[in-house]
Design a protein around this motif. Sequence first.
Motif, mmCIF file in Angstrom:
data_model
loop_
_atom_site.group_PDB
_atom_site.id
_atom_site.type_symbol
_atom_site.label_atom_id
_atom_site.label_comp_id
_atom_site.label_asym_id
_atom_site.label_seq_id
_atom_site.Cartn_x
_atom_site.Cartn_y
_atom_site.Cartn_z
ATOM 1 N N LYS A 115 31.483 74.624 -9.640
ATOM 2 C CA LYS A 115 30.504 74.960 -10.471
ATOM 3 C C LYS A 115 29.969 76.560 -10.412
ATOM 4 O O LYS A 115 29.553 77.152 -11.185
ATOM 5 C CB LYS A 115 29.258 74.209 -10.068
ATOM 6 N N ASN A 116 30.435 77.062 -9.079
ATOM 7 C CA ASN A 116 30.213 78.574 -8.788
ATOM 8 C C ASN A 116 31.324 79.421 -9.345
ATOM 9 O O ASN A 116 31.170 80.477 -9.268
ATOM 10 C CB ASN A 116 30.017 78.764 -7.602
ATOM 11 N N HIS A 157 40.026 73.270 1.583
ATOM 12 C CA HIS A 157 39.227 71.867 1.782
ATOM 13 C C HIS A 157 40.046 70.812 2.107
ATOM 14 O O HIS A 157 39.750 69.887 2.922
ATOM 15 C CB HIS A 157 38.103 71.446 0.606
ATOM 16 N N ASP A 163 32.006 66.965 -2.767
ATOM 17 C CA ASP A 163 30.713 67.725 -2.998
ATOM 18 C C ASP A 163 31.151 69.122 -2.782
ATOM 19 O O ASP A 163 30.794 69.924 -3.565
ATOM 20 C CB ASP A 163 29.648 67.500 -2.130
ATOM 21 N N LYS A 164 32.052 69.426 -1.826
ATOM 22 C CA LYS A 164 32.413 71.185 -1.567
ATOM 23 C C LYS A 164 33.142 71.429 -2.695
ATOM 24 O O LYS A 164 33.120 72.619 -2.876
ATOM 25 C CB LYS A 164 33.278 71.142 -0.241
ATOM 26 N N LEU A 186 33.197 70.388 -5.890
ATOM 27 C CA LEU A 186 32.286 70.530 -7.068
ATOM 28 C C LEU A 186 31.583 71.592 -6.974
ATOM 29 O O LEU A 186 31.380 72.512 -7.812
ATOM 30 C CB LEU A 186 31.440 69.258 -6.923
ATOM 31 N N SER A 187 31.032 71.971 -5.716
ATOM 32 C CA SER A 187 30.032 73.129 -5.744
ATOM 33 C C SER A 187 31.156 74.293 -5.696
ATOM 34 O O SER A 187 30.647 75.466 -6.731
ATOM 35 C CB SER A 187 29.714 73.457 -4.173
ATOM 36 N N ASP A 188 32.153 74.420 -5.255
ATOM 37 C CA ASP A 188 33.098 75.767 -5.473
ATOM 38 C C ASP A 188 33.537 75.833 -6.963
ATOM 39 O O ASP A 188 33.274 76.929 -7.553
ATOM 40 C CB ASP A 188 34.172 75.436 -4.751
#
Length: 119
Positions: free
Chosen positions: A117-118, A88, A110-111, A113-115
Amino acid sequence: MWDQWRNDRLRDERITFNANNRVFSKYFIPIHSKMLVYVLGSVQQLQGVYEVTGDYRYSGDPRFNVELPVRLLLDKEIGLATSDIKRHISSFNPSTQGISYQAISKRIFDKLLSDLKNK
């Protein structure tokens, strides 16, 4: 953050800086801003997210004499490696001496954070 970040009993509520650090002198970090936590040293991972809860203040510590009040929102013991972040932010280089803060867009935040969290 330094690699002993998890051992800091106050890590849930503040992060510290040296007043000579360019982060403190160059950036105003508004209340309610979100900050990703990249842990240096032997860890080398993005492991958490903070929300800024107050303005800079003096900490009383002679070395890290400024602190920023925060609230820890996300804490992952296994986080994103440098290679995950570089997907990113191609210029991300945590080994560069003196780099402790990098402003990023909300879209990149946001990208990541999503990565995270997953993970």
